[in-house]
Design a protein around this motif. Structure first.
Motif, PDB file in Angstrom:
ATOM      1  N   GLN A 160      -6.451  -3.174   7.077  1.00  0.00           N
ATOM      2  CA  GLN A 160      -6.063  -1.929   6.434  1.00  0.00           C
ATOM      3  C   GLN A 160      -5.894  -0.824   7.474  1.00  0.00           C
TER       4      GLN A 160
ATOM      5  N   ARG B 213      -3.125   9.231   1.810  1.00  0.00           N
ATOM      6  CA  ARG B 213      -3.829   9.614   3.034  1.00  0.00           C
ATOM      7  C   ARG B 213      -4.241   8.336   3.770  1.00  0.00           C
ATOM      8  N   PRO B 214      -3.302   7.709   4.449  1.00  0.00           N
ATOM      9  CA  PRO B 214      -3.535   6.357   4.977  1.00  0.00           C
ATOM     10  C   PRO B 214      -4.626   6.274   6.035  1.00  0.00           C
TER      11      PRO B 214
ATOM     12  N   SER C 118       0.829  -1.214   0.000  1.00  0.00           N
ATOM     13  CA  SER C 118       0.000   0.000   0.000  1.00  0.00           C
ATOM     14  C   SER C 118       0.857   1.256   0.000  1.00  0.00           C
TER      15      SER C 118
ATOM     16  N   ALA D  81      -8.239   6.480   4.465  1.00  0.00           N
ATOM     17  CA  ALA D  81      -8.601   5.184   3.879  1.00  0.00           C
ATOM     18  C   ALA D  81      -8.858   4.147   4.970  1.00  0.00           C
TER      19      ALA D  81
ATOM     20  N   ARG E 194      -8.328  13.265   7.765  1.00  0.00           N
ATOM     21  CA  ARG E 194      -8.386  13.302   6.303  1.00  0.00           C
ATOM     22  C   ARG E 194      -7.071  13.770   5.694  1.00  0.00           C
TER      23      ARG E 194
ATOM     24  N   ALA F 269     -13.445   9.696  10.161  1.00  0.00           N
ATOM     25  CA  ALA F 269     -12.978   9.894   8.788  1.00  0.00           C
ATOM     26  C   ALA F 269     -13.243  11.311   8.297  1.00  0.00           C
TER      27      ALA F 269
ATOM     28  N   SER G 188      -0.970   4.451  -0.062  1.00  0.00           N
ATOM     29  CA  SER G 188      -2.021   5.466   0.033  1.00  0.00           C
ATOM     30  C   SER G 188      -1.433   6.790   0.526  1.00  0.00           C
TER      31      SER G 188
ATOM     32  N   LEU H  38     -12.324   4.613   6.613  1.00  0.00           N
ATOM     33  CA  LEU H  38     -13.399   4.197   5.708  1.00  0.00           C
ATOM     34  C   LEU H  38     -13.478   2.676   5.641  1.00  0.00           C
ATOM     35  N   TRP H  39     -12.348   2.012   5.681  1.00  0.00           N
ATOM     36  CA  TRP H  39     -12.351   0.550   5.701  1.00  0.00           C
ATOM     37  C   TRP H  39     -12.968   0.020   6.989  1.00  0.00           C
TER      38      TRP H  39
END
Length: 418
Positions: free
Chosen positions: A320, A279-280, A275, A283, A394, A388, A277, A286-287
């Motif tokens: 995640q 913006r870890p 990964s 994400a 964010r 989030a 990402s 959201l997971w």
């Protein structure tokens, strides 16, 4: 993939991985074994909530002390002591269950002891990882540790379900005791370069320093606050899940659902190895918002194939989040204060678990199991999405790796090939 497994080139990391993985096998068996041992003994969800809640309360009460000890003492020796003592307490529980001499007061006391010892070990275990590898491969190290733990959970959950269903919960508790003792021996051989450590001015001073680091970053306490709510819903599931399983999918089926969730974690860990990402944490939150689906499934559709599928999806989301969170903490928190910040993180995150465990039975008795599970799912989803939406979560971006500061050149040179 070869670069993703670079942490395995370091001997200290391999020992940490082995010790944590072995412990996780037993810890995956123990909740199933204890839950059904108490249900067999008392036939009461409320008594089950009392016993597991007592362990969680002790876990919460001793977390801050665990963080102080892990920043003052060699962290691997903290793990040795806590694992050996945990093995002894679980061995006593196993003997009581196997000899049919267990009773609720004894199980409560032993659960308190076990929870306190786990609290001592958790900050040390989490803060030890960056001491075993260079900073540029911390994300991979966190992902590999999580993969090892999740593979162990698959084995432990499946074995736990089989042990409980075939020969009884007492043997599952005996397996857990043995894994603690073996892990203690593994950790005893772990050698890492020291970190600066706490100031040594006193426990309260150490706690204030940790609190300052914890509150200095909004994204840290916002995520922890969200998990105070999310983990309360996990407490509800830990109590009501076995009770629902007993009348629907069976004890072995519940073990398969937990194993399926861990399969999802393994899949998520493989994704996390690669990964990138930007913006870890966004994400990650959201997971984690998919996790309430398991509560919903238990509440309205407790069918084994569906619950297994949901478990896999939820496991991917949990993993995640976990790798992104561990890496973010290790990148932004000074190593000499990392264990104390972890202890505040764990305190806030775990604080509501015993509340969820203890109120699950009474609330389900008043409004029904389905309503309780769906209400918990709504709370968990709201908390995840609110975190989030927070700007500091964010906007947190992945930092470029810094030159190794914790692992010395001599320590790195002494590691062997995996």
């Amino acid at each position: 993939m070869r670069a993703a497994l670079d942490p395995l080139r370091h001997q200290a990391f391999r020992r940490l991985l082995a010790g944590r993985t072995i412990t996780t096998v037993g810890n995956a068996v123990a909740p199933l074994a204890l839950a059904f041992a108490v249900l067999d003994l008392t036939d009461s969800v409320t008594m089950l909530g009392l016993i597991v809640g007592a362990r969680s309360l002790a876990n919460v009460a001793f977390l801050l002390l665990g963080g102080v000890l892990a920043d003052r003492l060699p962290r691997h020796w903290v793990l040795v002591g806590s694992n050996v003592l945990s093995g002894l307490t679980q061995a006593v529980v196993a003997v009581l269950v196997l000899t049919h001499t267990a009773h609720v007061p004894a199980l409560v006391v032993l659960s308190v002891l076990n929870g306190a010892l786990a609290a001592i070990s958790l900050p040390a275990s989490a803060a030890l990882t960056p001491q075993t590898v260079p900073s540029e491969i911390r994300q991979q190290a966190n992902a590999v540790i999580r993969l090892g733990a999740n593979a162990a959970m698959i084995l432990g959950a499946a074995a736990g379900g089989a042990l409980v269903a075939v020969i009884g919960p007492g043997w599952g508790l005996a397996v857990d005791a043995a894994t603690f003792l073996v892990s203690g021996a593994v950790f005893a051989g772990l050698r890492v370069p020291p970190v600066a450590g706490s100031s040594g001015a006193g426990v309260l001073t150490d706690l204030r320093e940790g609190w300052t680091e914890f509150t200095a970053r909004t994204w840290v306490w916002v995520v922890v606050a969200a998990f105070t709510v999310i983990n309360a819903t996990i407490g509800v599931m830990q109590v009501l899940g076995p009770a629902v399983a007993d009348t629907t999918i069976g004890r072995g089926g519940w073990g398969l659902v937990l194993a399926a969730e861990t399969v999802g974690m393994v899949i998520g860990g493989l994704f996390a190895l690669r990964s990138r990402s930007r913006r870890p944490l966004l994400a990650a939150m959201l997971w984690i918002a998919v996790s309430p689906l398991l509560l919903i499934g238990l509440g309205i559709a407790p069918y084994l194939p569906l619950l297994i599928a949901i478990g896999v999806l939820c496991g991917i989301g949990v993993e995640q989040f976990s790798v992104a969170w561990e890496t973010s903490m290790q990148q932004h928190i000074p190593p000499e204060r990392l264990a104390r910040v972890y202890s505040y993180d764990m305190l806030g995150s775990f604080l509501a678990i015993p509340v969820g465990e203890m109120v699950a039975g009474p609330i389900a008795g008043g409004v029904g199991t389905t309503a309780t599970l769906l209400g918990a799912a709504a709370l968990g989803l709201t908390a995840a999405l609110a975190a989030a939406a927070t700007p500091s979560v964010r906007r947190l971006r992945r930092e470029a790796p810094t030159p190794p500061a914790v692992v010395s050149a001599s320590a790195t040179a002494s590691t062997g090939a995996a």
